[in-house]
Design a protein around this motif. Structure first.
Motif, PDB file in Angstrom:
ATOM      1  N   ALA A 268       1.088  -0.675  -0.110  1.00 23.93           N
ATOM      2  CA  ALA A 268       0.201   0.159  -0.050  1.00 23.93           C
ATOM      3  C   ALA A 268       0.801   1.147   0.155  1.00 23.93           C
ATOM      4  O   ALA A 268       0.393   1.996  -0.921  1.00 23.93           O
ATOM      5  N   LEU A 269       2.596   0.490   0.415  1.00 28.97           N
ATOM      6  CA  LEU A 269       3.515   2.339   0.343  1.00 28.97           C
ATOM      7  C   LEU A 269       3.173   2.559  -0.838  1.00 28.97           C
ATOM      8  O   LEU A 269       4.221   4.219  -0.715  1.00 28.97           O
TER       9      LEU A 269
ATOM     10  N   ALA B  10      -3.427  -0.739  15.367  1.00 28.83           N
ATOM     11  CA  ALA B  10      -3.124   0.467  14.859  1.00 28.83           C
ATOM     12  C   ALA B  10      -4.295   1.477  15.609  1.00 28.83           C
ATOM     13  O   ALA B  10      -3.027   2.537  16.012  1.00 28.83           O
ATOM     14  N   LEU B  11      -5.091   1.485  15.988  1.00 29.15           N
ATOM     15  CA  LEU B  11      -5.815   2.371  16.841  1.00 29.15           C
ATOM     16  C   LEU B  11      -5.216   2.413  18.079  1.00 29.15           C
ATOM     17  O   LEU B  11      -4.435   4.064  18.320  1.00 29.15           O
TER      18      LEU B  11
ATOM     19  N   LEU C 280       6.985   7.901   9.182  1.00 28.16           N
ATOM     20  CA  LEU C 280       6.012   7.486  10.305  1.00 28.16           C
ATOM     21  C   LEU C 280       4.507   7.415   8.302  1.00 28.16           C
ATOM     22  O   LEU C 280       3.448   6.802   9.634  1.00 28.16           O
ATOM     23  N   ALA C 281       4.614   8.622   8.248  1.00 30.30           N
ATOM     24  CA  ALA C 281       3.324   8.545   7.274  1.00 30.30           C
ATOM     25  C   ALA C 281       2.805   6.898   7.068  1.00 30.30           C
ATOM     26  O   ALA C 281       1.879   6.678   6.701  1.00 30.30           O
ATOM     27  N   GLY C 282       3.626   5.784   6.556  1.00 30.79           N
ATOM     28  CA  GLY C 282       3.005   4.355   6.482  1.00 30.79           C
ATOM     29  C   GLY C 282       2.953   3.698   7.004  1.00 30.79           C
ATOM     30  O   GLY C 282       2.669   2.518   7.335  1.00 30.79           O
ATOM     31  N   VAL C 283       3.025   4.011   8.419  1.00 28.59           N
ATOM     32  CA  VAL C 283       3.488   3.312   9.999  1.00 28.59           C
ATOM     33  C   VAL C 283       1.922   2.072  10.394  1.00 28.59           C
ATOM     34  O   VAL C 283       2.104   1.166  10.487  1.00 28.59           O
ATOM     35  N   VAL C 284       0.616   3.071   9.870  1.00 25.45           N
ATOM     36  CA  VAL C 284      -0.083   2.048   9.855  1.00 25.45           C
ATOM     37  C   VAL C 284      -0.673   1.727   9.193  1.00 25.45           C
ATOM     38  O   VAL C 284      -0.805  -0.024   9.350  1.00 25.45           O
TER      39      VAL C 284
ATOM     40  N   PHE D  70      10.128   6.285  15.078  1.00 24.77           N
ATOM     41  CA  PHE D  70       9.829   4.858  13.948  1.00 24.77           C
ATOM     42  C   PHE D  70      10.118   3.170  14.352  1.00 24.77           C
ATOM     43  O   PHE D  70       9.080   2.648  15.035  1.00 24.77           O
ATOM     44  N   GLY D  71      11.272   3.158  15.316  1.00 20.42           N
ATOM     45  CA  GLY D  71      11.385   2.036  16.197  1.00 20.42           C
ATOM     46  C   GLY D  71      10.520   1.742  17.763  1.00 20.42           C
ATOM     47  O   GLY D  71       9.685   0.513  17.655  1.00 20.42           O
ATOM     48  N   LYS D  72      10.116   2.895  17.885  1.00 19.72           N
ATOM     49  CA  LYS D  72       9.790   3.195  18.887  1.00 19.72           C
ATOM     50  C   LYS D  72       7.952   2.288  18.417  1.00 19.72           C
ATOM     51  O   LYS D  72       7.579   1.621  19.360  1.00 19.72           O
ATOM     52  N   VAL D  73       7.135   3.121  17.204  1.00 19.66           N
ATOM     53  CA  VAL D  73       6.108   3.143  17.210  1.00 19.66           C
ATOM     54  C   VAL D  73       6.106   1.787  16.184  1.00 19.66           C
ATOM     55  O   VAL D  73       4.446   1.060  17.093  1.00 19.66           O
ATOM     56  N   LEU D  74       6.879   1.539  15.793  1.00 15.11           N
ATOM     57  CA  LEU D  74       6.296   0.312  15.212  1.00 15.11           C
ATOM     58  C   LEU D  74       6.379  -1.272  16.247  1.00 15.11           C
ATOM     59  O   LEU D  74       5.686  -2.173  16.159  1.00 15.11           O
ATOM     60  N   ALA D  75       7.393  -0.901  17.373  1.00 18.31           N
ATOM     61  CA  ALA D  75       7.432  -2.260  18.591  1.00 18.31           C
ATOM     62  C   ALA D  75       6.274  -2.382  19.555  1.00 18.31           C
ATOM     63  O   ALA D  75       5.862  -3.023  20.001  1.00 18.31           O
TER      64      ALA D  75
END
Length: 748
Positions: free
Chosen positions: A322-323, A621-622, A639-643, A709-714
């Motif tokens: 999707a990215l 995701a939420l 982080l734009a594609g993190v969701v 980025f790492g923190k949010v993905l973890a």
């Protein structure tokens, strides 16, 4: 069909291993071709008007690229302040060196003023004061600090914006600074566009190596803990190493650069890819513990676990694909690298892992003359016992699990309303870095040296009506300096007024005034209005407000018909990127979620089963975005594609639980949810811990964007895992519980 493929893989495992080794060697060459990209303009699509204007600015006016050399007195033992003639002489020597560089178009400093007014360098502080008294207050404040402790050398640069040139230019200017003989106690820092970009490039290189090493160490530690054997730990680890090397190697071969987003791919593939090998390995040893011979255990692991892995890989890749619909080049590159990396990791796990597991047992039997087995998820495992009890709780209280998930979701919805964005490159560098600290000082002491350009196009910009319109626009902006942070402006109108005291109606007179101007293009079809001020050092909200102010001023301004006026420059590129990140965030997230949902429904068809699989990805995701809002982590271009990424990853856990539950249900197990959590729960935990470990390795990065980025993905991984443990078994129990009837007690 999958069983037939499994048989082929097991029978021809040695030949497939040779092919993998060949690809590994080819990837080694690709690694030597990797390059880094830190240019902001390369993060935006080339056909964007703002990007075209940016390049027009560079090509026609050599604008938009500058270096600021910050000269500060750190010790007054030998030098009182920057008015000391020795400091002025060192600055002059530095400028003379810089002017010999082919990429330096101009320099400006207090030394230039002294030479212009005195005809030579000053011999005393009194002579410097004499020069400074000639300057208007705003010009003096923009060049030297109020306490005379610091000053600036402004260097305009025209260079190719690539990695090799950037490093060469930075090193040469740094060398010139060192050779300019500044007195002891004087600190000189190269900052501005050049210094910040170089620092980001340097950090990208070190962060990639550092995060990969930390990710590898975390994964090795976790595998050692769960497998209790350094040899058997290598079974899922070696295919992963192959996958990472191949991914980076193919990036080099395909010419995909490492930027703020793709430099994280090594640590991410380590974190995500190990999951595939762990599931294959665990199922292999589970089958071996049941007495099956190695070849049959490998086939069963590939066949049964392969079904879930295939679905998990497809949905994860769907989320990453999707990215690729993004108009942001950095996200497109990230999509390609992650899709390629996960695909290679999954293929290597399915092909190489069983072969290694069988080989390890054969070697162990030869060396120790006995057969030993390992299991981290069998009934004897303490971890399996914990998940067995958890499965019993879910079986008895499925509604309670759903209520708990609902409470967390309500809190996350509030956090969702607090999320912001931030895309400015200098905000990606942590505080304490010399270049950033120097910029902060420059903004507080000199009003800021950030630049905004207004690009004016016409048949001939020397038309008196156009020059008057430029003057009106410039004066209007200066009048609002309290609002827009502008402290200095420059235009062809200023040059005409400086020569004549007014703007004449004669085009010939204007031509005469502008014959040596650097503010007009050679064919006189373009000119620029340059504004200096503190634009980038403010909050994102104020930055957006200032950029909107300039857009509105352009819309309300009056220029003659046929004149095109637009914002340009790097500051404006940051604003455009911020708007694109906001729009791309919702678009990519929506499309990525739809794609993943469609893949799940196509693969599994049954609505209730599909819902049980996909709920963890929605909740993961939420909860993650809610966490970002509550902790103040902004969305960046990275982080734009993190969701979409969390959606692709989060569905895996629900898929593994659902697949095993349906397998047990079809075989007539009276307590499928307990058996499922007992057998699959530990594997999911190991996979989640290793995946999150790879992401948490990004916390070792210096760049703030990669760190976040790492923190949010973890957090996304743990949120998806926890929601899978809560919601997926609860939905399955509610859907199939009555069909199953009674079952064993917790004690059983």
């Amino acid at each position: 069909m999958l069983r037939k493929i499994a048989e082929i893989i097991v029978v021809y495992r040695h030949a497939l291993a040779v092919i993998a080794m060949f690809l590994l060697v080819l990837s080694g060459y690709g690694l030597t071709q990797l390059r880094f990209e830190s240019d902001l303009s390369k993060q935006l699509p080339e056909d964007l008007e703002a990007v075209k204007d940016y390049f027009a600015l560079q090509n026609e006016f050599n604008a938009g690229s500058s270096a600021l050399i910050y000269v500060k007195i750190e010790s007054t033992k030998s030098v009182v302040d920057v008015r000391d003639p020795r400091v002025i002489e060192a600055i002059y020597n530095l400028e003379q060196r810089l002017k010999e560089r082919e990429y330096v178009t101009s320099t400006f400093s207090i030394a230039d003023l002294c030479v212009q007014i005195l005809g030579r360098l000053p011999r005393s502080i009194e002579e410097v004061n004499f020069v400074l008294n000639f300057l208007p207050p705003e010009a003096k404040n923009g060049l030297i600090s109020g306490d005379y402790s610091s000053t600036l050398v402004i260097v305009e640069i025209n260079r190719e914006r690539n990695q090799e040139t950037l490093i060469r230019v930075y090193n040469e200017i740094t060398s010139d600074i060192e050779k300019s003989n500044f007195p002891d106690g004087v600190k000189v820092i190269l900052t501005g566009d050049l210094g910040i970009t170089y620092r980001i490039l340097q950090m990208l290189q070190s962060d990639m190596n550092k995060t990969m090493a930390v990710a590898g160490a975390i994964v090795v530690f976790l595998l050692l803990y769960f497998y209790k054997s350094p040899v058997r730990m290598l079974i899922p680890l070696i295919p992963l190493i192959f996958g990472v090397v191949m991914t980076l190697g193919f990036m080099g071969l395909l010419g995909i650069p490492l930027d703020m987003a793709t430099s994280t791919v090594g640590a991410m593939i380590i974190g995500m890819g190990i999951d595939y090998g762990v599931h294959i390995t665990n199922r292999y040893y589970e089958e071996r513990s049941r007495g099956r011979p190695p070849e049959e255990a490998a086939e069963e692991a590939i066949t049964e676990t392969g079904k879930a892995l295939l679905g998990a890989a497809l949905t994860t890749i769907a989320g990453f694909l999707a990215l690729s619909i993004s108009i942001l080049p950095s996200l497109k590159r990230l999509s390609i690298t992650l899709t390629m990396g996960l695909g290679l990791a999954a293929i290597n796990a399915v092909i190489i892992t069983p072969a290694l597991a069988i080989l390890e047992e054969e070697i162990r039997s030869l060396l120790f003359k006995k057969e030993t087995r390992i299991s981290i998820s069998g009934s004897e495992s303490k971890l399996a016992g914990l998940f067995r009890r958890w499965g019993w709780r879910i079986k008895k209280f499925p509604i309670g699990a759903l209520i708990l998930a609902l409470i967390i979701s309500i809190i996350s919805l509030y956090g969702l309303s607090q999320v912001t964005t931030e895309v400015r490159l200098e905000k990606m560098i942590p505080r304490g870095i010399p270049e950033i600290e120097a910029l902060t000082d420059i903004r507080s002491e000199f009003g800021g040296q950030d630049e905004i350009y207004i690009l004016v196009r016409a048949d001939d910009v020397r038309d008196p009506e156009i020059v008057r319109a430029i003057l009106r626009f410039e004066r209007a902006v200066e009048a609002d300096s309290y609002y827009n942070n502008v402290f200095e402006s420059e235009s062809i109108a200023d040059e005409v007024i400086e020569k004549y005291g007014f703007i004449p109606n004669s085009k010939d007179l204007i031509k005469e005034a502008l014959k040596d101007s650097s503010l007009v293009s050679p064919d006189y079809s373009m000119t620029i209005i340059k504004f200096k001020g503190n634009f980038m050092g403010v909050t994102q909200e104020d930055f957006d407000r200032i950029m909107r102010y300039f857009e509105e001023e352009i819309e309300m301004s009056y220029f003659p018909a046929g004149t095109k006026v637009s914002l340009a420059g790097e500051a404006y590129l940051n604003y455009v990127l911020n708007n694109l990140v906001n729009s791309e965030l919702s678009r990519i997230s929506t499309i990525g979620t739809v794609i993943v949902v469609l893949v799940v429904f196509i693969l599994f068809r049954k609505p209730s089963v599909s819902i049980a699989m996909i709920m963890p990805m929605f909740l993961g995701a939420l909860w993650t975005i809610g966490y970002m809002g509550l902790t103040g982590i902004p969305f960046t271009q990275t982080l734009a594609g993190v969701v979409s990424m969390i959606v692709g990853l989060g569905v895996d856990y629900g898929m593994h639980i659902t697949h095993r539950f349906m397998e047990e249900f079809r075989e007539g197990n009276k307590t499928p949810i307990i058996t499922t959590m007992e057998s699959v729960g530990p594997s999911i935990l190991v996979g989640a811990l290793t995946t999150a470990g790879g992401f948490l390795a990004l916390l070792s990065a210096d760049l703030t964007a990669i760190h976040d980025f790492g923190k949010v993905l973890a957090v996304g991984i743990f949120a998806s895992m926890f929601s899978a443990y809560l919601v997926t078994p609860a939905i399955l129990q509610l859907e199939f519980g009555k069909k199953i009837g009674g079952g064993e007690s917790e004690k059983d």
